[in-house]
Scaffold this active site. Structure first.
Site, short mmCIF file in Angstrom:
data_model
loop_
_atom_site.label_atom_id
_atom_site.label_comp_id
_atom_site.label_asym_id
_atom_site.label_seq_id
_atom_site.Cartn_x
_atom_site.Cartn_y
_atom_site.Cartn_z
N ASP A 4 -58.81 -30.33 -9.42
CA ASP A 4 -58.02 -29.58 -8.45
C ASP A 4 -58.46 -28.11 -8.40
OD1 ASP A 4 -57.17 -29.25 -11.05
OD2 ASP A 4 -55.04 -29.32 -10.59
N CYS A 5 -58.70 -27.53 -9.56
CA CYS A 5 -59.13 -26.13 -9.63
C CYS A 5 -60.44 -25.91 -8.89
CB CYS A 5 -59.25 -25.69 -11.09
SG CYS A 5 -59.88 -24.02 -11.33
#
Length: 397
Positions: free
Chosen positions: A240-241
Site C-alpha cells: 500500500d505504501c
C-alpha cells in the site's frame, strides 16, 4: 563550559516544547478536518456515466463477521462493478461463504479464484498473491482493493469514492475506523483508530505527506502499472505504501474519502490487538526507517514525559502537575475526535473506554520497542522476514 551546556540543554528543551505544541496542533487539525469533511455525502453529480469498478477482495480463513461484511459489497448502491474474490487454498473455509453469497445474489458480477499465483519466487506478498488472478482478468480501469474485515457501512461509499477520483487524482483512500463491536478488543480498536491513528493519519495527509493503508483503496490501473504492476509490489510487505508513492511519482494526487473505511473483524481480543501493534511497527520500521525516531515522540506518554522535563528545566514548573494535565488534555481531545468520528451510538461503557485508552497509551512504548527489535512478521498464512526498504526476504510456509 557550563554556559555551553546550559545553551545546549536550553535549546533541546525549546525544541521539545515546540514538538508538543505541534502535536496539539495536529489534534486540532484532525478535529477540524473531521468536522468539515468526513461523513459528508456528495450533493453533486458526475458528468456522464459512472465508470465501472473492479473490486479485489483477498480472503484467508473465516471469522465471525465475514459473511455480513462481504454481503455489503453485493448490495452496493453502484451501477457497474465486478467482485473478484481470491482465497488461499481450495479448502479455505472462506470459499464456501463466497459461493453462498454468489448464489444468493446471482445478478451481481462476481468471480472466485482459488490458490493465487504459484510462482512464490516473484509473488511473496500473500495478499498480492491472492489478488493477482482477479486483477489479471479485471475489466475496469478503476480498481478497489478491500480487506476482508471491511464493511460497506454506507451503500453509497463506492459512489462517493468515484466522485473524488477527478482527472488529476490517482488514488482515493478511506480513513481506517471501526464499527461498534463487543469485547475489550473492540474497544481498544476504537481508542486507537479514533484517537492516535486518526490524528496522525489525517494531519499527515493534510500536510501533503503520503500516508495510506491497504485496507480500502480506489486506485487507477495506470498507477499500478507505473509501480511495476503487482509483480513488483509483491516484493514488499507494505504494498500500500509503495502504491501511494507510485501515485505521486505518476503526477497524480491522493485524496481522502469523506466516508471512513469501517473495519468489522470478528473474534477480536486484547492479544490480537497487541500482535497487530507489534506487526505494524515492524512493517513501518522496515519501510520507513525514520519511524524509529519520529513515532515514539509523537505518542502521548513519551512526548509528555519529555516536555515535563523541559518545562521544569526552563520554567521550574512542577513536572508531576504538568504530566497529569497533559494526560487529561490529551484524553479529552481524543474523546472529542472519537465522538466526531462516531456515527452510531457508542456501545461500551465510559469506564471500559477509559481503561482501553489507558491500556493503549501506556503499553505503546513497549510494543513499539518489541516491533523495532523484530525482523519477522507473522500474519495469516505464515511468517515473513522483512529487511530495510520493506522487502520480503524470506517466506516460511
Amino acid at each position: 563550559m557550563d554556559y555551553l551546556y546550559s545553551c545546549v540543554f536550553g535549546l533541546a528543551c525549546f525544541f521539545v516544547c515546540l514538538e508538543i505544541v505541534c502535536l496539539y496542533l495536529f489534534h486540532f487539525m484532525a478535529i477540524i478536518y473531521i468536522k468539515l469533511t468526513l461523513h459528508k455525502r456528495p450533493v453533486y453529480g458526475l458528468n456522464g456515466t459512472l465508470p465501472g469498478v473492479s473490486i479485489l477482495k483477498p480472503l484467508v480463513g473465516i471469522e465471525e463477521n465475514l459473511e455480513g461484511n462481504l454481503e455489503t459489497f453485493f448490495t452496493l448502491d453502484y451501477p457497474k462493478f465486478e467482485l473478484l474474490f481470491g482465497v488461499h487454498t481450495p479448502k479455505d473455509p472462506a470459499r464456501k461463504v463466497v459461493e453462498s453469497l454468489m448464489k444468493r445474489y446471482p445478478h451481481v458480477d462476481a468471480k472466485l479464484f482459488v490458490g493465487g499465483m504459484s510462482d512464490w519466487g516473484k509473488i511473496r506478498n500473500p495478499k498480492v498473491n491472492n489478488m493477482m488472478p482477479g486483477y489479471m482478468v479485471s475489466r475496469y480501469d478503476l480498481i478497489l482493493i478491500s480487506d476482508s474485515g471491511i464493511k460497506m457501512h454506507y451503500p453509497n461509499t463506492l459512489t462517493q469514492m468515484v466522485h473524488e477520483m477527478k482527472p488529476d487524482v490517482g488514488f482515493v483512500h478511506g480513513l481506517p475506523f471501526c464499527c461498534n463491536r463487543e469485547g475489550f478488543g473492540g474497544t481498544l480498536d476504537k481508542a486507537y483508530f479514533g484517537g492516535s491513528h486518526a490524528r496522525l493519519y489525517l494531519s499527515m495527509n493534510m500536510l501533503g505527506i503520503t500516508c495510506v493503508t491497504g485496507m480500502f483503496n480506489l486506485v487507477r490501473r495506470s498507477v499500478i502499472s507505473a509501480a511495476g504492476g503487482f509483480e513488483e509490489l509483491a516484493k514488499y510487505i507494505s504494498e500500500d505504501c509503495y502504491m501511494g508513492r507510485a501515485t505521486v511519482k505518476s503526477g497524480f494526487k491522493i485524496k481522502l474519502s469523506t466516508l471512513p473505511a469501517m473495519q468489522n473483524p470478528g473474534d477480536w481480543d486484547t492479544r490480537a490487538f497487541d500482535k497487530r501493534m507489534v506487526r505494524w511497527t515492524t512493517v513501518r520500521r522496515s519501510t520507513i526507517p525514520s519511524t524509529i525516531i519520529l513515532e515514539p515522540i509523537s505518542e502521548m506518554l513519551v512526548c509528555g514525559l519529555c516536555c515535563a522535563w523541559a518545562v521544569h528545566y526552563l520554567f521550574d514548573w512542577n513536572p508531576l502537575l504538568f504530566i497529569v494535565l497533559h494526560i487529561l488534555q490529551w484524553f479529552l481531545l481524543d474523546c472529542i475526535q472519537l465522538y466526531m468520528l462516531q456515527t452510531e451510538p457508542f456501545s461500551v461503557s465510559k469506564l471500559e473506554f477509559v481503561l482501553a485508552w489507558i491500556y493503549r497509551e501506556f503499553t505503546t512504548p513497549y510494543f513499539f520497542l518489541k516491533g523495532c527489535l523484530e525482523d519477522k512478521v507473522t500474519w495469516r498464512t505464515g511468517k515473513f522476514q522483512v529487511t530495510w526498504g520493506g522487502f520480503i526476504e524470506k517466506v516460511y510456509r
